[in-house]
Design an enzyme around this catalytic site. Structure first.
Site, PDB file in Angstrom:
ATOM      1  N   PRO A   1       0.823  -1.210   0.000  1.00  0.00           N
ATOM      2  CG  PRO A   1       0.007  -0.976   2.180  1.00  0.00           C
ATOM      3  CD  PRO A   1       0.745  -1.927   1.271  1.00  0.00           C
ATOM      4  CG  ASP A   2      -0.975   5.063  -1.152  1.00  0.00           C
ATOM      5  OD1 ASP A   2      -1.436   5.002   0.010  1.00  0.00           O
ATOM      6  OD2 ASP A   2      -1.662   5.444  -2.090  1.00  0.00           O
ATOM      7  CG  PHE A   3       3.879   5.743   3.317  1.00  0.00           C
ATOM      8  CD1 PHE A   3       4.433   5.712   4.585  1.00  0.00           C
ATOM      9  CD2 PHE A   3       4.518   5.048   2.305  1.00  0.00           C
ATOM     10  CE1 PHE A   3       5.599   5.008   4.835  1.00  0.00           C
ATOM     11  CE2 PHE A   3       5.676   4.350   2.542  1.00  0.00           C
ATOM     12  CZ  PHE A   3       6.219   4.322   3.814  1.00  0.00           C
ATOM     13  NE  ARG A   4       2.332  11.312   3.844  1.00  0.00           N
ATOM     14  CZ  ARG A   4       3.503  10.895   3.405  1.00  0.00           C
ATOM     15  NH1 ARG A   4       3.603  10.311   2.227  1.00  0.00           N
ATOM     16  NH2 ARG A   4       4.593  11.054   4.122  1.00  0.00           N
TER      17      ARG A   4
ATOM     18  CG  ASN B   1       9.001   2.327  -3.683  1.00  0.00           C
ATOM     19  OD1 ASN B   1       8.340   3.177  -3.101  1.00  0.00           O
ATOM     20  ND2 ASN B   1       8.800   2.005  -4.934  1.00  0.00           N
TER      21      ASN B   1
ATOM     22  CG  ASP C   1       9.677  -2.350  -2.545  1.00  0.00           C
ATOM     23  OD1 ASP C   1      10.638  -2.395  -3.344  1.00  0.00           O
ATOM     24  OD2 ASP C   1       8.658  -1.678  -2.745  1.00  0.00           O
TER      25      ASP C   1
ATOM     26  CG  HIS D   1      13.064   6.994   1.952  1.00  0.00           C
ATOM     27  ND1 HIS D   1      13.344   8.145   2.655  1.00  0.00           N
ATOM     28  CD2 HIS D   1      12.233   7.378   0.950  1.00  0.00           C
ATOM     29  CE1 HIS D   1      12.707   9.160   2.118  1.00  0.00           C
ATOM     30  NE2 HIS D   1      12.027   8.718   1.077  1.00  0.00           N
TER      31      HIS D   1
END
Length: 119
Positions: A10-13, A88, A90, A107
C-alpha cells in the site's frame, strides 16, 4: 510508489487503504511513530514488526517484483540502464536482478536489516 503498489504494497497516505490507515489499530501518537526508533525501543515495537512482516520482500504471500521491475532488469541486461532512483524500501528492484550498484534507494532497504541488539 506505483511499481510497489502494483506488487501489493500500500501507499502511505491514501485514506482508508494507505499504510498509515492500516496501523490505526495501534493508536500511534502520530503515523510516523511506526518508524521512530525511540517509539520502537521504549514504547512498542509491534507496529514496526507487523509492518515489516507484511512488507518483507520475496517471502510467500509477500510482495514480489512486478513487470516494471523485470523491465528494469531487461534495460540493465541490454546495457542501457544507468541508475535507478527509488524511495521504496522494498528492494524489489534487487529481487528482480537489478545490480545493487545501479540502485539508489533513498530511504534504505531491507537487505541490511538486523536485530537492534545484535547489530
Amino acid at each position: 510508489a506505483g511499481a510497489s503498489v502494483s506488487a501489493g504494497i500500500p501507499d502511505f497516505r491514501t485514506p482508508g487503504t494507505g499504510l498509515y490507515h492500516s496501523l490505526s489499530k495501534y493508536n500511534l501518537p502520530y503515523p510516523e511513530a511506526v518508524f521512530d526508533f525511540e517509539y520502537y525501543t521504549k514504547v512498542d515495537p509491534r507496529p514496526f514488526v507487523d509492518l515489516s512482516r507484511s512488507l518483507w520482500p520475496g517471502q510467500d504471500g509477500g510482495p514480489h517484483p512486478t513487470t516494471t521491475h523485470a523491465f528494469l532488469k531487461v534495460l540493465q541486461d541490454r546495457g542501457i540502464l544507468r541508475r535507478v532512483y527509488t524511495q521504496n524500501i522494498d528492494g524489489l528492484e534487487a529481487l528482480a536482478g537489478v545490480d545493487t550498484d545501479k540502485l539508489v534507494e533513498c530511504h534504505g532497504h531491507f537487505r541490511s536489516a538486523s536485530c537492534t541488539k545484535c547489530r
